[in-house]
Design a protein around this motif. Structure first.
Motif, PDB file in Angstrom:
ATOM      1  N   ILE A 165       0.855  -1.188   0.000  1.00  0.00           N
ATOM      2  CA  ILE A 165       0.000   0.000   0.000  1.00  0.00           C
ATOM      3  C   ILE A 165       0.888   1.234   0.000  1.00  0.00           C
ATOM      4  O   ILE A 165       1.823   1.351   0.800  1.00  0.00           O
ATOM      5  N   GLN A 166       0.606   2.157  -0.903  1.00  0.00           N
ATOM      6  CA  GLN A 166       1.401   3.362  -1.025  1.00  0.00           C
ATOM      7  C   GLN A 166       0.804   4.488  -0.176  1.00  0.00           C
ATOM      8  O   GLN A 166      -0.324   4.924  -0.432  1.00  0.00           O
ATOM      9  N   PRO A 167       1.513   4.970   0.837  1.00  0.00           N
ATOM     10  CA  PRO A 167       0.931   5.968   1.742  1.00  0.00           C
ATOM     11  C   PRO A 167       0.578   7.273   1.058  1.00  0.00           C
ATOM     12  O   PRO A 167      -0.281   8.016   1.534  1.00  0.00           O
ATOM     13  N   ASP A 168       1.230   7.585  -0.045  1.00  0.00           N
ATOM     14  CA  ASP A 168       0.974   8.847  -0.737  1.00  0.00           C
ATOM     15  C   ASP A 168       0.017   8.684  -1.912  1.00  0.00           C
ATOM     16  O   ASP A 168      -0.139   9.591  -2.726  1.00  0.00           O
ATOM     17  N   SER A 169      -0.659   7.521  -1.993  1.00  0.00           N
ATOM     18  CA  SER A 169      -1.555   7.250  -3.122  1.00  0.00           C
ATOM     19  C   SER A 169      -2.960   6.967  -2.615  1.00  0.00           C
ATOM     20  O   SER A 169      -3.137   6.287  -1.591  1.00  0.00           O
ATOM     21  N   ASP A 170      -3.952   7.480  -3.308  1.00  0.00           N
ATOM     22  CA  ASP A 170      -5.343   7.181  -2.982  1.00  0.00           C
ATOM     23  C   ASP A 170      -5.597   5.688  -3.170  1.00  0.00           C
ATOM     24  O   ASP A 170      -5.201   5.105  -4.176  1.00  0.00           O
ATOM     25  N   SER A 171      -6.271   5.065  -2.196  1.00  0.00           N
ATOM     26  CA  SER A 171      -6.459   3.618  -2.247  1.00  0.00           C
ATOM     27  C   SER A 171      -7.267   3.194  -3.464  1.00  0.00           C
ATOM     28  O   SER A 171      -7.006   2.151  -4.070  1.00  0.00           O
ATOM     29  N   GLY A 172      -8.258   3.989  -3.834  1.00  0.00           N
ATOM     30  CA  GLY A 172      -9.048   3.663  -5.012  1.00  0.00           C
ATOM     31  C   GLY A 172      -8.237   3.756  -6.286  1.00  0.00           C
ATOM     32  O   GLY A 172      -8.364   2.916  -7.185  1.00  0.00           O
ATOM     33  N   ALA A 173      -7.370   4.762  -6.350  1.00  0.00           N
ATOM     34  CA  ALA A 173      -6.517   4.912  -7.532  1.00  0.00           C
ATOM     35  C   ALA A 173      -5.523   3.761  -7.616  1.00  0.00           C
ATOM     36  O   ALA A 173      -5.264   3.235  -8.712  1.00  0.00           O
ATOM     37  N   GLN A 174      -4.983   3.343  -6.486  1.00  0.00           N
ATOM     38  CA  GLN A 174      -4.045   2.219  -6.506  1.00  0.00           C
ATOM     39  C   GLN A 174      -4.744   0.941  -6.932  1.00  0.00           C
ATOM     40  O   GLN A 174      -4.185   0.133  -7.681  1.00  0.00           O
ATOM     41  N   ARG A 175      -5.968   0.758  -6.480  1.00  0.00           N
ATOM     42  CA  ARG A 175      -6.728  -0.428  -6.886  1.00  0.00           C
ATOM     43  C   ARG A 175      -6.982  -0.419  -8.392  1.00  0.00           C
ATOM     44  O   ARG A 175      -6.907  -1.457  -9.052  1.00  0.00           O
ATOM     45  N   ASN A 176      -7.281   0.741  -8.953  1.00  0.00           N
ATOM     46  CA  ASN A 176      -7.508   0.826 -10.398  1.00  0.00           C
ATOM     47  C   ASN A 176      -6.239   0.484 -11.174  1.00  0.00           C
ATOM     48  O   ASN A 176      -6.294  -0.188 -12.218  1.00  0.00           O
ATOM     49  N   VAL A 177      -5.095   0.949 -10.684  1.00  0.00           N
ATOM     50  CA  VAL A 177      -3.821   0.589 -11.320  1.00  0.00           C
ATOM     51  C   VAL A 177      -3.640  -0.920 -11.279  1.00  0.00           C
ATOM     52  O   VAL A 177      -3.222  -1.544 -12.279  1.00  0.00           O
ATOM     53  N   TYR A 178      -3.956  -1.504 -10.141  1.00  0.00           N
ATOM     54  CA  TYR A 178      -3.829  -2.958  -9.984  1.00  0.00           C
ATOM     55  C   TYR A 178      -4.710  -3.698 -10.985  1.00  0.00           C
ATOM     56  O   TYR A 178      -4.252  -4.634 -11.673  1.00  0.00           O
ATOM     57  N   LEU A 179      -5.956  -3.297 -11.098  1.00  0.00           N
ATOM     58  CA  LEU A 179      -6.873  -3.945 -12.042  1.00  0.00           C
ATOM     59  C   LEU A 179      -6.371  -3.797 -13.474  1.00  0.00           C
ATOM     60  O   LEU A 179      -6.379  -4.764 -14.257  1.00  0.00           O
ATOM     61  N   ASN A 180      -5.952  -2.603 -13.843  1.00  0.00           N
ATOM     62  CA  ASN A 180      -5.490  -2.372 -15.208  1.00  0.00           C
ATOM     63  C   ASN A 180      -4.232  -3.178 -15.514  1.00  0.00           C
ATOM     64  O   ASN A 180      -4.094  -3.751 -16.603  1.00  0.00           O
ATOM     65  N   ASN A 181      -3.310  -3.223 -14.559  1.00  0.00           N
ATOM     66  CA  ASN A 181      -2.082  -3.982 -14.780  1.00  0.00           C
ATOM     67  C   ASN A 181      -2.356  -5.480 -14.875  1.00  0.00           C
ATOM     68  O   ASN A 181      -1.748  -6.185 -15.697  1.00  0.00           O
ATOM     69  N   LEU A 182      -3.241  -5.975 -14.037  1.00  0.00           N
ATOM     70  CA  LEU A 182      -3.576  -7.398 -14.113  1.00  0.00           C
ATOM     71  C   LEU A 182      -4.239  -7.727 -15.448  1.00  0.00           C
ATOM     72  O   LEU A 182      -3.955  -8.783 -16.039  1.00  0.00           O
ATOM     73  N   ALA A 183      -5.119  -6.849 -15.917  1.00  0.00           N
ATOM     74  CA  ALA A 183      -5.767  -7.091 -17.208  1.00  0.00           C
ATOM     75  C   ALA A 183      -4.735  -7.113 -18.332  1.00  0.00           C
ATOM     76  O   ALA A 183      -4.802  -7.952 -19.253  1.00  0.00           O
ATOM     77  N   TYR A 184      -3.776  -6.190 -18.279  1.00  0.00           N
ATOM     78  CA  TYR A 184      -2.702  -6.153 -19.273  1.00  0.00           C
ATOM     79  C   TYR A 184      -1.899  -7.455 -19.238  1.00  0.00           C
ATOM     80  O   TYR A 184      -1.646  -8.083 -20.288  1.00  0.00           O
ATOM     81  N   ALA A 185      -1.492  -7.866 -18.043  1.00  0.00           N
ATOM     82  CA  ALA A 185      -0.688  -9.076 -17.919  1.00  0.00           C
ATOM     83  C   ALA A 185      -1.475 -10.312 -18.326  1.00  0.00           C
ATOM     84  O   ALA A 185      -0.936 -11.236 -18.955  1.00  0.00           O
ATOM     85  N   ALA A 186      -2.751 -10.340 -17.982  1.00  0.00           N
ATOM     86  CA  ALA A 186      -3.574 -11.507 -18.295  1.00  0.00           C
ATOM     87  C   ALA A 186      -3.738 -11.693 -19.797  1.00  0.00           C
ATOM     88  O   ALA A 186      -3.755 -12.827 -20.299  1.00  0.00           O
ATOM     89  N   GLU A 187      -3.861 -10.599 -20.521  1.00  0.00           N
ATOM     90  CA  GLU A 187      -4.000 -10.712 -21.976  1.00  0.00           C
ATOM     91  C   GLU A 187      -2.748 -11.319 -22.598  1.00  0.00           C
ATOM     92  O   GLU A 187      -2.829 -12.225 -23.436  1.00  0.00           O
ATOM     93  N   LEU A 188      -1.580 -10.840 -22.183  1.00  0.00           N
ATOM     94  CA  LEU A 188      -0.336 -11.405 -22.702  1.00  0.00           C
ATOM     95  C   LEU A 188      -0.172 -12.856 -22.268  1.00  0.00           C
ATOM     96  O   LEU A 188       0.259 -13.705 -23.062  1.00  0.00           O
ATOM     97  N   ALA A 189      -0.519 -13.140 -21.023  1.00  0.00           N
ATOM     98  CA  ALA A 189      -0.387 -14.503 -20.515  1.00  0.00           C
ATOM     99  C   ALA A 189      -1.328 -15.460 -21.234  1.00  0.00           C
ATOM    100  O   ALA A 189      -0.957 -16.606 -21.536  1.00  0.00           O
ATOM    101  N   GLN A 190      -2.517 -14.999 -21.526  1.00  0.00           N
ATOM    102  CA  GLN A 190      -3.476 -15.869 -22.216  1.00  0.00           C
ATOM    103  C   GLN A 190      -2.975 -16.230 -23.606  1.00  0.00           C
ATOM    104  O   GLN A 190      -3.151 -17.370 -24.061  1.00  0.00           O
ATOM    105  N   GLN A 191      -2.338 -15.299 -24.276  1.00  0.00           N
ATOM    106  CA  GLN A 191      -1.770 -15.593 -25.592  1.00  0.00           C
ATOM    107  C   GLN A 191      -0.710 -16.688 -25.508  1.00  0.00           C
ATOM    108  O   GLN A 191      -0.505 -17.442 -26.463  1.00  0.00           O
ATOM    109  N   ALA A 192      -0.062 -16.774 -24.342  1.00  0.00           N
ATOM    110  CA  ALA A 192       0.973 -17.791 -24.131  1.00  0.00           C
ATOM    111  C   ALA A 192       0.436 -19.037 -23.429  1.00  0.00           C
ATOM    112  O   ALA A 192       1.210 -19.947 -23.111  1.00  0.00           O
ATOM    113  N   GLY A 193      -0.873 -19.084 -23.176  1.00  0.00           N
ATOM    114  CA  GLY A 193      -1.464 -20.246 -22.515  1.00  0.00           C
ATOM    115  C   GLY A 193      -1.114 -20.346 -21.046  1.00  0.00           C
ATOM    116  O   GLY A 193      -1.018 -21.447 -20.496  1.00  0.00           O
ATOM    117  N   ILE A 194      -0.947 -19.199 -20.393  1.00  0.00           N
ATOM    118  CA  ILE A 194      -0.505 -19.159 -19.000  1.00  0.00           C
ATOM    119  C   ILE A 194      -1.590 -18.543 -18.131  1.00  0.00           C
ATOM    120  O   ILE A 194      -2.239 -17.556 -18.516  1.00  0.00           O
TER     121      ILE A 194
END
Length: 262
Positions: A109-138
């Protein structure tokens, strides 16, 4: 019958990392997992797996600067490009190692970051990683970690992680259910395993074990693992169960708990 994978980052500390593959195979393990393999060439690790007839069950994407206290990059607003590079590196290793499951650590948890904004970054990054991983069957997994061992970690509760997976609704993103972490944070293990194993849009993608409260062998401490192993079987889980614990003494001598399950 449960299938167990030795976690080579924590087990067999009496050997070098390279020697641990043979030690695990000698003790009857058919699979291994580890945390961060990146100081060794992927080709070298692949040879160690092949030479010892071992399957690789799981490893982690790069966590950022571990020595400086970072514990993952996926939720960090100021490390998005670094996170993308880390996924590229992890998927390259997975391709060489033939691995189909990757743990992506959320970060602190980043003390200088809004918790909702950090959660949105997390969701977006996971979606990005999941798309690449799915292409590789992972498949990707995310893991709630207890705040005693890892203060300020972004994910702590099973329901919190399941909600992330449900919101993403991606077929290759699930929860890593670490029984040790769950016992420390929540307890009620059997109920949570029953609840989460059958979820449609999330579920449990990997399981790890250790004794609680001291993270030694699973036959030490307050958790009734024989009961949970039978329950996990009954719930239809067929994946590997990672033994992510610190042996109290010699690793092989402490494996008496495993013999009836091999």
């Amino acid at each position: 019958m449960p299938r167990f994978a030795a976690n080579l980052s924590m087990m067999y500390p009496e050997f070098t990392f390279v020697e641990r593959f043979a030690a695990a195979a000698h003790d009857g393990f058919k699979a291994v997992e580890f945390q961060f393999p990146y100081e060794f060439p992927a080709a070298q690790i692949n040879t160690l797996l092949a030479d010892n007839n071992l399957t690789l069950a799981l490893f982690n994407a790069p966590p950022g600067n571990w020595a400086n206290g970072e514990r993952g990059l996926a939720s960090l607003p100021n490390r998005i490009n670094d996170f993308k590079h880390s996924i590229d590196q992890a998927l390259n290793y997975a391709h060489i190692l033939g691995n189909k499951k990757l743990h992506v650590m959320a970060g602190l948890i980043q003390p200088d970051s809004d918790s909702g904004a950090q959660r949105n970054v997390y969701l977006n990054n996971l979606a990005y990683a999941a798309e690449l991983a799915q292409q590789a069957g992972i498949n990707l997994v995310i893991e709630p970690i207890n705040t005693r061992d890892m203060p300020s970690y972004f994910l702590n509760q099973q329901e919190q992680a399941q909600a992330i997976c449900t919101e993403l609704a991606l077929p290759n993103v699930q929860v890593l259910f670490d029984i040790y972490h769950c016992q420390i944070m929540e307890g009620d293990l059997a109920t949570k395993l029953r609840r989460d194993m059958q979820r449609n849009n999330a579920g449990i993608g990997h399981i790890q074990i250790a004794g609680a409260p001291d993270r030694h062998e699973p036959d030490l401490g307050e958790i009734n693992y024989p009961y949970l192993f039978e329950l996990i079987d009954a719930l239809g889980y067929t994946g590997w169960i990672g033994c992510e614990y610190r042996p109290r003494n010699n690793t092989s001598a402490g494996l008496t708990w495993l013999k009836s399950w091999l």
